[in-house]
Enzyme design. Structure first.
Site, PDB file in Angstrom:
ATOM      1  N   ASN A   1       0.845  -1.205   0.000  1.00 23.81           N
ATOM      2  CA  ASN A   1       0.000   0.000   0.000  1.00 23.81           C
ATOM      3  C   ASN A   1       0.874   1.246   0.000  1.00 23.81           C
ATOM      4  OD1 ASN A   1       0.546   0.840   2.851  1.00 23.81           O
ATOM      5  ND2 ASN A   1      -0.351  -1.159   3.247  1.00 23.81           N
TER       6      ASN A   1
ATOM      7  N   ASP B   1      -4.249  -6.245   5.214  1.00 26.83           N
ATOM      8  CA  ASP B   1      -5.240  -7.111   5.851  1.00 26.83           C
ATOM      9  C   ASP B   1      -5.216  -8.529   5.291  1.00 26.83           C
ATOM     10  OD1 ASP B   1      -6.259  -5.212   7.613  1.00 26.83           O
ATOM     11  OD2 ASP B   1      -7.509  -4.328   6.058  1.00 26.83           O
TER      12      ASP B   1
ATOM     13  N   LYS C   1       9.146 -17.896  -9.456  1.00 27.07           N
ATOM     14  CA  LYS C   1       8.346 -16.840 -10.086  1.00 27.07           C
ATOM     15  C   LYS C   1       7.191 -17.440 -10.891  1.00 27.07           C
ATOM     16  CE  LYS C   1       8.820 -13.412 -13.620  1.00 27.07           C
ATOM     17  NZ  LYS C   1       9.682 -12.903 -14.673  1.00 27.07           N
TER      18      LYS C   1
ATOM     19  N   PRO D   1      -3.316 -11.832  10.385  1.00 32.15           N
ATOM     20  CA  PRO D   1      -3.758 -11.566  11.760  1.00 32.15           C
ATOM     21  C   PRO D   1      -3.842 -10.059  11.993  1.00 32.15           C
ATOM     22  CG  PRO D   1      -1.468 -12.323  11.719  1.00 32.15           C
ATOM     23  CD  PRO D   1      -1.993 -12.453  10.318  1.00 32.15           C
ATOM     24  N   ASP D   2      -4.784  -9.663  12.858  1.00 30.40           N
ATOM     25  CA  ASP D   2      -4.882  -8.246  13.230  1.00 30.40           C
ATOM     26  C   ASP D   2      -3.981  -8.047  14.455  1.00 30.40           C
ATOM     27  OD1 ASP D   2      -5.642  -5.794  14.407  1.00 30.40           O
ATOM     28  OD2 ASP D   2      -7.558  -5.887  13.349  1.00 30.40           O
ATOM     29  N   ILE D   3      -2.850  -7.396  14.248  1.00 27.61           N
ATOM     30  CA  ILE D   3      -1.837  -7.287  15.310  1.00 27.61           C
ATOM     31  C   ILE D   3      -2.380  -6.508  16.504  1.00 27.61           C
ATOM     32  CG2 ILE D   3       0.534  -6.591  15.857  1.00 27.61           C
ATOM     33  CD1 ILE D   3       1.063  -6.684  12.778  1.00 27.61           C
TER      34      ILE D   3
ATOM     35  N   PHE E   1      -4.219   3.488  14.736  1.00 25.44           N
ATOM     36  CA  PHE E   1      -4.495   4.503  13.723  1.00 25.44           C
ATOM     37  C   PHE E   1      -5.613   3.976  12.828  1.00 25.44           C
ATOM     38  CE2 PHE E   1      -1.509   8.090  13.460  1.00 25.44           C
ATOM     39  CZ  PHE E   1      -0.716   7.790  14.562  1.00 25.44           C
TER      40      PHE E   1
ATOM     41  N   LYS F   1     -14.127   1.869  14.966  1.00 28.86           N
ATOM     42  CA  LYS F   1     -12.935   1.009  14.903  1.00 28.86           C
ATOM     43  C   LYS F   1     -12.267   0.892  16.268  1.00 28.86           C
ATOM     44  CE  LYS F   1     -10.807   0.749  10.945  1.00 28.86           C
ATOM     45  NZ  LYS F   1     -10.016   1.065   9.766  1.00 28.86           N
TER      46      LYS F   1
ATOM     47  N   LYS G   1     -11.738  -2.679  17.930  1.00 26.12           N
ATOM     48  CA  LYS G   1     -10.395  -3.231  18.184  1.00 26.12           C
ATOM     49  C   LYS G   1     -10.062  -3.258  19.673  1.00 26.12           C
ATOM     50  CE  LYS G   1      -8.493  -2.678  13.742  1.00 26.12           C
ATOM     51  NZ  LYS G   1      -7.361  -3.237  13.024  1.00 26.12           N
TER      52      LYS G   1
HETATM   53  N1  CTP Z   1      -3.747  -3.152  12.172  1.00 28.61           N
HETATM   54  C1  CTP Z   1      -3.092  -4.251  12.680  1.00 28.61           C
HETATM   55  N2  CTP Z   1      -3.099  -5.429  11.998  1.00 28.61           N
HETATM   56  C2  CTP Z   1      -3.776  -5.553  10.851  1.00 28.61           C
HETATM   57  C3  CTP Z   1      -4.468  -4.442  10.320  1.00 28.61           C
HETATM   58  C4  CTP Z   1      -4.431  -3.261  11.003  1.00 28.61           C
HETATM   59  O1  CTP Z   1      -2.496  -4.153  13.757  1.00 28.61           O
HETATM   60  N3  CTP Z   1      -3.759  -6.713  10.222  1.00 28.61           N
HETATM   61  C5  CTP Z   1      -3.724  -1.878  12.943  1.00 28.61           C
HETATM   62  C6  CTP Z   1      -3.123  -0.728  12.202  1.00 28.61           C
HETATM   63  O2  CTP Z   1      -1.750  -0.601  12.465  1.00 28.61           O
HETATM   64  C7  CTP Z   1      -3.898   0.454  12.782  1.00 28.61           C
HETATM   65  C8  CTP Z   1      -5.259  -0.137  13.088  1.00 28.61           C
HETATM   66  O3  CTP Z   1      -5.048  -1.539  13.183  1.00 28.61           O
HETATM   67  O4  CTP Z   1      -3.352   0.903  13.992  1.00 28.61           O
HETATM   68  C9  CTP Z   1      -6.309   0.149  12.067  1.00 28.61           C
HETATM   69  O5  CTP Z   1      -5.828  -0.176  10.797  1.00 28.61           O
HETATM   70  P1  CTP Z   1      -6.773  -0.075   9.515  1.00 28.61           P
HETATM   71  O6  CTP Z   1      -6.065  -0.653   8.354  1.00 28.61           O
HETATM   72  O7  CTP Z   1      -7.342   1.297   9.410  1.00 28.61           O
HETATM   73  O8  CTP Z   1      -7.959  -0.979  10.006  1.00 28.61           O
HETATM   74  P2  CTP Z   1      -8.430  -2.373   9.561  1.00 28.61           P
HETATM   75  O9  CTP Z   1      -8.564  -3.235  10.760  1.00 28.61           O
HETATM   76  O10 CTP Z   1      -7.580  -2.892   8.479  1.00 28.61           O
HETATM   77  O11 CTP Z   1      -9.879  -2.042   9.060  1.00 28.61           O
HETATM   78  P3  CTP Z   1     -10.412  -1.721   7.578  1.00 28.61           P
HETATM   79  O12 CTP Z   1      -9.230  -1.813   6.647  1.00 28.61           O
HETATM   80  O13 CTP Z   1     -11.424  -2.762   7.364  1.00 28.61           O
HETATM   81  O14 CTP Z   1     -10.995  -0.360   7.691  1.00 28.61           O
END
Ligand code: CTP
Length: 406
Positions: free
Chosen positions: A210, A279, A289, A306-308, A330, A344, A348
């Site tokens: 990104n 994500d 390749k 995983p969502d850290i 953030f 959010k 979270k």
């Molecule tokens: N984050 C994380 N792990 C992930 C995705 C996001 O720890 N896999 C953290 C980011 O560092 C940030 C917060 O979660 O502090 C929100 O990130 P964002 O990308 O805005 O949220 P998402 O959970 O990805 O929600 P969405 O993209 O569906 O809006």
């Protein structure tokens, strides 16, 4: 934080207001600061080293060189010693030389070697203060985080009237003491900051990623380090050099970031997740390749990462991380950033969340400024005005300190 007195290195440059430096030393010593003075050659035309040495209780440094020659390296020793560099009065010449990074006398060399906060109290003829070159120098210095205590209106020594008189000495002393205290206000705290994008491999040569530049997270790491925190910066691939004094751990994928963040979070007082974590990742990244027929499209199968941040919240709730660990997230959104940020933060479970609208000019990816809204546990959004990423980082650091004082 240890209780030793704040250490203020006072630079005195050559304007008529230099005579007030003696009184300023007294004001700082009265506040129980330890003061050492660097006097420029021109400053010494207005006030004697003996006066300043007597009042500060330390020898006054006037030159990089000694007679007889000595191996002492004063500019480095002084830069290491000080909590804050205060220059009062700062002449137009000092502003210009500091803005350009010259190092042609002891004071300018100390300034270049010094990593801590700098406070300048300019004093000069009002015409010189208004001059566009001086304006540009002040703007440059402020953009680098230098605190300017602006001169006051009134009659100056040459009889002209306008802004140019050295600011009130109590005010200058207070600004220097605030900066000195702030430079150690996070001492003893370890803070983990994540920054930048992640790269999710499609194959050994291609990836999904990104637009995150890492600038916001790097500014936060620098601001926390400048307050004395021990900062571990877990960074995705970016083009930035690590801020001075920060331990940087480079990672590529979300899985690597997760491992590095969780490992560092163990003894941390806070984790700031400024990274734009992908994500999803391609389900299978072959070792070779991918080469497919060019006349057809193909579908990429993705699976969730995983969502850290959410994992940190769970680990804290389960007692695997300290209950007092402060978790900051953030939310980069395109439109309705505040409403989405409020939802959010709740989803979270982090303590604080900074939401911004990356589609707006002057906010978001790869620009120098940001416009964010702070959302705390009460869910009440607190919009901050548009400011530089450095200023957002300072304000976040203030907010974190307030959190710990609650
Ligand atoms: N984050 C994380 N792990 C992930 C995705 C996001 O720890 N896999 C953290 C980011 O560092 C940030 C917060 O979660 O502090 C929100 O990130 P964002 O990308 O805005 O949220 P998402 O959970 O990805 O929600 P969405 O993209 O569906 O809006």
């Amino acid at each position: 934080m240890s209780r030793r007195p704040p250490r203020i290195l006072l630079g005195v440059s050559g304007g008529i207001a230099a005579y007030k430096a003696a009184e300023l030393v007294r004001a700082l010593v009265r506040e129980e600061a330890e003061v050492k003075v660097v006097l420029t050659a021109r400053g010494a035309e207005f006030v004697t080293p003996l006066t300043l040495a007597t009042l500060s209780g330390h020898p006054v440094a006037t030159s990089e060189f000694h007679d007889p020659p000595s191996p002492a390296i004063d500019h480095i020793d002084l830069a290491r010693w000080a909590d804050v560099l205060l220059v009062a009065p700062a002449t137009a010449n000092v502003l210009a030389r500091f803005a350009r990074g010259l190092a042609d006398d002891l004071l300018s060399t100390v300034h270049l070697a010094f990593r801590g906060p700098v406070v300048l109290a300019p004093a000069m003829n009002p015409g010189m203060w208004e001059r566009e070159q001086t304006r540009a120098n002040v703007a440059d210095l402020e953009a680098r985080g230098v605190v300017i205590v602006p001169p006051e209106e009134g009659f100056v020594a040459c009889g002209d009237e306008g802004a140019g008189r050295l600011a009130d000495l109590q005010r200058i002393a207070a600004e220097a003491l605030i900066a000195a205290r702030r430079s150690r206000s996070m001492e003893g705290r370890k803070i983990v900051v994540s920054a930048g994008p992640t790269r999710e491999a499609i194959d050994p040569v291609r990836y999904l990623s990104n637009r995150s530049s890492g600038k916001m997270g790097y500014a936060i790491a620098a601001a926390l380090e400048a307050r004395g925190a021990e900062v571990v910066l877990v960074s995705g691939p970016v083009r930035l050099s690590p801020p001075w004094g920060v331990e940087r751990v480079m990672v590529e994928s979300a899985l690597e970031m997760r491992e590095a963040v969780l490992e560092a979070a163990g003894e941390a007082a806070a984790v700031v997740m400024a990274a734009a974590v992908a994500d999803h990742r391609p389900s299978a990244a072959p070792e070779k390749k991918i080469s497919l027929p060019k006349d057809r499209g193909y579908a990429l199968q993705l699976e969730p990462n995983p969502d850290i941040l959410a994992e940190l919240v769970q680990a804290r709730a389960a007692g695997r991380l300290p209950a007092k660990l402060l978790l900051v997230g953030f939310a980069a959104e395109t439109g309705q950033a505040t409403a989405k940020g409020v939802a959010k933060r709740r989803r979270k479970g982090c303590d604080l969340l900074l939401a911004n609208d990356v589609a707006r000019a002057g906010s978001g990816f790869d620009v120098e400024t940001n416009e964010v809204t702070l959302i705390g546990p009460d869910g009440q959004p607190e919009p901050w005005p548009q400011m530089s990423k450095r200023q957002v980082a300072e304000r976040l650091a203030d907010t974190m300190e307030k959190w710990w004082r609650r």
